[in-house]
Design an enzyme around this catalytic site. Structure first.
Site, PDB file in Angstrom:
ATOM      1  N   GLU A  44       0.859  -1.192   0.000  1.00 36.10           N
ATOM      2  CA  GLU A  44       0.000   0.000   0.000  1.00 36.10           C
ATOM      3  C   GLU A  44       0.892   1.238   0.000  1.00 36.10           C
ATOM      4  OE1 GLU A  44      -3.479   0.813  -0.189  1.00 36.10           O
ATOM      5  OE2 GLU A  44      -2.401   2.696  -0.417  1.00 36.10           O
ATOM      6  N   GLY A  45       0.645   2.122  -0.963  1.00 37.78           N
ATOM      7  CA  GLY A  45       1.467   3.323  -1.115  1.00 37.78           C
ATOM      8  C   GLY A  45       0.967   4.516  -0.327  1.00 37.78           C
TER       9      GLY A  45
ATOM     10  N   HIS B 182     -41.974  -4.601  18.324  1.00 36.91           N
ATOM     11  CA  HIS B 182     -42.740  -3.365  18.229  1.00 36.91           C
ATOM     12  C   HIS B 182     -42.298  -2.435  19.355  1.00 36.91           C
ATOM     13  CE1 HIS B 182     -46.072  -0.661  17.508  1.00 36.91           C
ATOM     14  NE2 HIS B 182     -46.351  -0.687  18.801  1.00 36.91           N
TER      15      HIS B 182
END
Ligand code: NAI
Length: 462
Positions: free
Chosen positions: A33-34, A441
């Site tokens: 990852e740059g 509910h």
């Protein structure tokens, strides 16, 4: 040089999820990852920071619209844009650090830098060449601007620039009524910007169930967004800090223009594979720039795979994540699978819009006999109590078998509600299966059940 079972290129939702799952399955994994932080476009400049701004501005909208009704007096707060930006940055950094922690926990190596693939089985990062049995391209996508329009990220911005404008503009033109345009357009509209959305087609959000899209447009217009539909943008010129957007109305070919302080170009994204060296490697590509893969994410080069926005299919973080997980299983010798028929889509405006499966238009096109169960949030006590009774749930089921074919929701919590339908569809459930399931509910989810009841003998509260 190091050697790995798998090197994944790109640490976005596709890549990092693939890495963690592959490591959990016993593989030795590295991710290239740059960027300075992990998480890719989604976490750094996409899904996550936009959600922070959507939340902050929705809260402001609530103060303006509903606080006094609930006896909460004191007037509207002022907006400190710098602080709002800092909050957004905190949200992002908390999450990027979280992925770093997960990498350490799962012993995934982060190779920092930009990768090229000099040969099959090799990944170069800077001066280092690493070896891997399998390489995964998870490099995502980038904005695809219109020809002749230059994105300067100050006056003419992509989604990235729109997240970090130096100040709140008085006027904004958004080109493209897709997901990015409407999410970011509604952020600025709630901050007081006069927002005009210019869209080529005659409806917003192409591909969305037409009935929902129509209702969505009406609700957004009530919130102050202006729409120019059927308009093909021709050019954007900038002068003295302002922009002029020229467009042609398709119905009569007439020319018109709009001036704005900021123009957001949100006309789609395209796969990002630049600099990987795919051409030299002889990787087969599709005409629209995606990497060609088979049903198991394999390219034509042995040991080279691709997932996420870089391949065909909806450009969605969760689609990439699912592909990442499935591919990790495949690389570990197991059976990985993605069910493309049950991938939800969510627009995080207020109200949210969510869908899964077929639209009514698609069923008509297929000539399929179907029934429609609809229920308005106006009949849902919880939604009414919190001023969110706009919108409806629409469930589509096979006319003969009652099997659920699709669901389309516009209303409170739609992005979460859709998932009970996703699970039901994964189990091949009928509308009656949903209708016979007890729903607490008072919850918004009762509207989903009522729509399911409407596919049978009828909803109770409609
Ligand atoms: P989009 O493909 O959703 O919408 C682009 C729009 O621009 C279309 O409606 C198109 O008709 C219009 N357009 C194209 N050329 C035009 C022209 N010359 N003049 C006027 N209108 C024109 O693309 P968007 O919104 O940029 O998003 C990119 C990708 O990112 C999409 O695949 C989207 O699904 C994904 N995304 C998903 C999000 C989510 O799931 N919440 C959030 C943000 C992005």
């Amino acid at each position: 040089m190091a050697s790995f079972d798998t090197i994944i290129i790109g640490a976005g939702p596709g890549g990092y999820v693939c890495a963690i799952r592959a490591a959990q399955l016993g593989l030795k994994v590295a991710v290239v990852e740059g960027r300075d932080t992990l998480g890719g476009t989604c976490l750094n400049v996409g899904c996550i920071p936009s959600k922070a701004l959507l939340h902050a501005t929705h809260s402001l909208h609530e103060v303006h619209e509903n606080f006094e009704k609930m006896g909460l007096m004191g007037g509207a707060p002022t907006v400190d844009w710098g602080k709002m930006q800092a909050y957004k940055a905190d949200v992002v950094s908390g999450n990027t650090k979280g992925i770093e922690f997960l990498f350490k926990k799962n012993k995934v190596t982060w190779l920092k830098g930009w990768a090229t693939i000099p040969a099959a089985g090799k990944v170069q990062v800077g001066d280092e060449v690493h070896e891997a049995k399998n390489i995964v391209i998870a490099t995502g996508s980038e904005p695809s601007a219109l020809p002749g329009i230059t994105i300067d990220e100050t006056i003419v911005v992509s989604s990235t620039g729109a997240l970090t404008l130096p100040s709140i503009p008085k006027t904004m033109v958004v080109i493209g009524a897709g997901v990015i345009g409407l999410e970011m357009g509604s952020v600025y509209a709630r901050l007081g910007t006069a927002v005009t959305v210019v869209e080529y087609l005659d409806a917003i959000t192409p591909g969305m169930d037409a009935e929902v899209a129509k209702s969505f447009q009406r609700i957004l217009a009530k919130q102050g967004l202006k729409f120019v539909l059927g308009a093909a943008v021709q050019s954007v010129e900038t002068k003295d800090g302002m922009a002029k957007v020229s467009y042609k109305l398709r119905k009569n070919d007439s020319d018109a223009s709009l001036d704005a302080e900021v123009v957001l170009v949100a006309t789609g994204r395209k796969p990002f594979t630049k600099g990987l060296g795919l051409e030299a490697l002889g990787v087969e590509m599709l005409p629209r720039g995606q990497v060609k893969t088979d049903a198991h994410f394999a390219t034509n080069v042995k040991g080279l795979y691709a997932i996420g926005d870089a391949i065909v299919g909806p450009m969605l973080a969760h689609k990439a994540e699912d592909e990442g997980m499935a591919l990790a299983e495949i690389m570990a010798g197991k059976a990985g699978h993605v069910n493309y028929n049950v991938i939800p889509g969510v627009v995080y405006t207020a109200p949210e819009v969510a869908s899964v499966g077929a639209t009514e238009e698609q069923l008509k096109e297929q000539g399929r006999a179907y029934k429609v169960g609809k229920f308005p949030f106006m009949g849902n006590a919880r939604a009414k109590a919190v001023f969110q009774a706009e919108g409806f749930v629409k469930l589509l089921a096979d006319a003969a078998t009652d099997r659920i074919l699709g669901a389309h929701i516009i209303g409170p919590g739609a992005g979460d509600l859709i998932h009970e339908v996703c699970v039901a569809m994964e189990f091949g459930a009928s509308a009656q299966d949903l209708a016979l399931t007890c729903h607490a509910h008072p919850t918004y989810s009762e509207a989903v059940r009522e729509a399911a009841l409407a596919c049978g003998d009828g909803a109770i509260h409609a």
